[in-house]
Design an enzyme around this catalytic site. Structure first.
Site, PDB file in Angstrom:
ATOM      1  CD  GLU A 131      38.869  40.171  41.944  1.00 59.41           C
ATOM      2  OE1 GLU A 131      39.809  39.482  42.861  1.00 59.41           O
ATOM      3  OE2 GLU A 131      38.212  40.706  42.678  1.00 59.41           O
ATOM      4  CB  CYS A 163      37.521  42.882  46.408  1.00 60.57           C
ATOM      5  SG  CYS A 163      38.411  41.987  47.725  1.00 60.57           S
ATOM      6  CD  GLU A 184      38.401  37.611  50.763  1.00 55.68           C
ATOM      7  OE1 GLU A 184      38.460  38.775  50.871  1.00 55.68           O
ATOM      8  OE2 GLU A 184      39.290  36.783  50.455  1.00 55.68           O
TER       9      GLU A 184
HETATM   10  O1  AHR Z   1      42.675  37.428  45.051  1.00 52.87           O
HETATM   11  C1  AHR Z   1      42.490  38.599  45.394  1.00 52.87           C
HETATM   12  C2  AHR Z   1      41.672  39.145  46.510  1.00 52.87           C
HETATM   13  O2  AHR Z   1      41.974  38.635  47.532  1.00 52.87           O
HETATM   14  C3  AHR Z   1      40.264  38.846  46.065  1.00 52.87           C
HETATM   15  O3  AHR Z   1      39.750  39.776  45.323  1.00 52.87           O
HETATM   16  C4  AHR Z   1      39.684  38.643  47.255  1.00 52.87           C
HETATM   17  O4  AHR Z   1      38.388  37.998  47.505  1.00 52.87           O
HETATM   18  C5  AHR Z   1      40.885  38.278  48.157  1.00 52.87           C
HETATM   19  O5  AHR Z   1      40.785  39.319  49.419  1.00 52.87           O
END
Ligand code: AHR
Length: 661
Positions: free
Chosen positions: A43, A238, A376
């Site tokens: 990410e 996210c 999520e």
């Molecule tokens: O890994 C960090 C964050 O944790 C990610 O963006 C999210 O999916 C989770 O809440």
């Protein structure tokens, strides 16, 4: 039957002098272990992409940040214009004579979180330029050492002659001095009186991962390759969702010519606590680059797309609002998913998005097999929206496996509500996340033992042990992660994928920790969590062997490796405070065998340092650091053992992987 088992256990214990016994039936291989079992989760958080894995050194190279000159120092005649050659990145800069002979005109960039140069490394500088009035214009590009005590900051420079009033790309190479420059910058000077327009000002090391021009930072990409991941999930997290629907990760904006990929805001700039305010997504590391990288490291790509809901943590989700795409507006999101499948797997002769892939240099399909819809998600809206995606995808692309979400937590009301909904939706896998403390990780080593065998499989899509009150990388947390992973492995028929999260963090720019790999502008360090992941992934095996273990502090799993001539691999975790004598009872195996053991143990740690906290008081809180990257390192031994009963010493707080030939 129970009685027989009990008496067998008793005999084994007596034979071994009441030691802990791990019973493994080597003749009854169970489920296969998916090649995707251990993977990575990428990410763009903690400067994971721009300023991290993506090797571009210039911040705001296209002058598209909200303040067009963010990241740039300027002097003399510098003007921002917005009718440039790239429609989705229209800004550029006009450099013109300052009006005073002794006042220079120029731009300087100091990188995302500073800029550093590796000694002797070659750097490729490029820009798009024109002379607005026609004729010839002259520029000098300079690599500077801002820490230098010499009269001149310049450590390398090149002249560029810009010809004519049509936009063209100019490229020159510069070589860094033979020492690392920690505090560097790039300066671009105008020479003479003719104005020059400049756009997409870029600086990359020539030697990126696999030498790609729009490439990845070598050490960070290599760290991922060395994990031998079976699957790579991207682009989040996210940022898949965005804080608003408009700022979700829009994969279509991340492909095509890199000069024309529009800037995106990142959801990780929202909170006040660790906002860097100048953290944006250039999309330079986009979906094409992700898929290409997956292919190069042999990982199945697993893209996750927005399901039409902006981040539920950033919005008032008690009522429908602009965070939710409904009715016709949801169709755009569904189309994005269908077009992505075409981009990956379509035929360029008939498919528009496959043509984009081919034009980018990859006519052959990427072989997409998995697609995540939503990250999520919970609540009343998700399941019906997911169904709206699944209907056309199942019809047109039945081979694609769809991954749904069980929400952000590994238990509780939302989790309990989401699983039945995912079963009903008949997704192939469900993405579970667990960021929890040591107690949770140890207690959940048996989480999947009684899990329903029918219905969707599990993707442990984000997990990391967050030490109680201590959310930073520490050795003991990684041992707890290993304990839980033995449970994933024993239940590999249910758990088909697992990816630790997050992956990367810049030491000066993080929002979240612990993380698997930390870096600054020159160096990177693989944490003990990385080493645990690597030990599991490189000893995955092909089939589960039934394994039971008789002691509370000891956690174990065993696999058969048909790809290594039937080798048996046993993973033993001792989470306790004392060394333990353990008998590994390899039922069905006789005679002498060569056994290699690879151990990560607290007793082998020498420096009381931690990548996040510098010096620490307790060895369990220590980890690798940039200064001591091999503080926690595997110790390897080879010996001959006589089977079936092999007695080993499991050091306090350790993970050992035994490979028995
Ligand atoms: O890994 C960090 C964050 O944790 C990610 O963006 C999210 O999916 C989770 O809440």
């Amino acid at each position: 039957m129970k009685k027989i088992l009990l008496s067998a256990l008793l005999t084994a214990s007596l034979m071994a002098g009441a030691q802990t016994v791990i019973d493994i039936n080597t003749k009854k291989p169970g489920s296969d272990i998916a090649p995707t079992m251990y993977g990575v989760f990428f990410e763009d958080i903690n400067y994971g992409a721009d300023g991290g894995l993506y090797a571009e050194l210039i911040k705001n190279r296209s002058f598209e940040y909200p303040q067009a000159l963010m990241g740039w120092n300027t002097i003399g005649g510098v003007e921002v214009k917005d009718d440039g050659p790239f429609d989705r990145c229209p800004h550029y800069v006009r450099l013109s004579f300052s009006g005073k002979r002794d006042k220079a005109t120029g731009l300087e960039n100091r990188g995302h979180l500073g800029m550093s140069l590796l000694g002797k490394e070659k750097y490729r500088f490029s820009l798009w330029a024109r002379v607005p009035q026609g004729g010839e214009g002259n520029l000098t590009v300079v690599l500077r050492n801002l820490g230098s005590q010499e009269e001149n900051f310049a450590v390398a420079e090149q002249k560029i002659t810009v010809a004519g009033n049509e936009w063209k790309k100019y490229t020159v190479e510069l070589t860094a001095p033979d020492y690392d420059v920690e505090k560097a910058s790039l300066a671009l000077w105008l020479n003479g009186n003719n104005a020059v327009d400049v756009e997409h000002v870029s600086l990359f090391p020539v030697d990126t991962w696999k030498g790609h021009e729009n490439g990845l930072r070598r050490d960070l990409a290599q760290a991922l390759a060395d994990l031998k991941p079976g699957v790579m999930r991207f682009p989040g997290g996210c940022i898949v969702e965005g804080a608003t629907l408009d700022t979700r990760y829009n994969w279509k904006n991340s492909v095509g010519p890199v000069e024309n990929r529009p800037l995106n805001e990142t959801r990780w700039n929202y909170g006040r606590e660790r906002s860097h305010m100048d953290y944006y997504q250039s999309y330079g590391l986009g979906f094409f680059e992700f898929f290409q990288f997956c292919e190069e490291i042999g990982a199945q790509p697993l893209p996750v797309l927005s399901c039409g809901m902006a981040c539920q943590f950033n919005n008032d989700i008690t009522k429908a609002g602009d965070w939710l795409a409904q009715g016709d507006s949801l169709k755009e999101f569904i189309q994005d998913a269908i077009d992505l499948i075409e981009f990956c797997n379509g035929d360029p002769a008939t498919s528009k998005w496959a043509q984009v892939r081919a034009q980018m240099g990859h006519p052959a399909p990427f072989g997409l097999k998995y697609l995540g819809i939503g990250n999520e998600q919970w609540g009343e809206y998700y399941a019906p929206m997911l169904k709206a995606f699944m209907e056309p995808i199942r019809k047109q692309y039945p081979e694609i496996q769809i991954i749904g979400s069980a929400g952000p937590w590994p238990d509780g009301k939302e989790y309990d509500e989401m699983w039945p909904l995912m079963r009903e939706a008949k997704v192939d896998l469900v993405d579970e996340h667990f960021y929890k403390n040591e107690e949770f990780f140890l207690s959940q080593a048996h989480r999947y033992d009684k899990f329903p065998r029918k219905g969707p499989k599990v993707f442990a899509g984000e997990y990391a042990c967050h030490g109680t009150g201590k959310k930073w990388n520490r050795f003991y947390s990684s041992i707890c992660e290993a304990a839980l992973m033995t449970g994933l492995e024993r239940n590999a028929d249910v758990v088909r994928m697992a990816t630790y999260a997050p992956l990367f963090a810049h030491i000066d720019g993080w929002q979240w920790r612990p993380d698997m790999i930390w870096f600054d502008n020159l160096r990177s360090v693989r944490t003990s969590s990385y080493l645990v992941q690597q030990l599991f992934a490189t000893n995955r095996g092909t089939h589960v062997l039934p394994t039971t273990c008789s002691d509370g502090d000891i956690y174990a799993s065993a696999v058969l490796d048909k790809d290594d001539n039937g080798a048996i691999i046993v993973k033993v975790v001792n989470a306790g405070a004392s060394d333990a004598q353990v008998t590994i009872n390899l039922k069905g195996l006789k005679g002498d065998h060569e056994m290699t053991s690879t151990t990560l143990a607290a007793c082998n740690i020498t420096s009381m340092e931690n990548v996040n906290y510098g010096k620490v008081a307790d060895v369990l809180d220590s980890d690798n650091s940039l200064a001591h990257p091999d503080n926690v390192a595997p110790v390897v031994n080879t010996t001959t053992v006589t089977c079936p009963a092999v007695t080993i010493n499991a050091p306090a707080r350790s993970l050992t992987v035994y490979r028995i030939k």
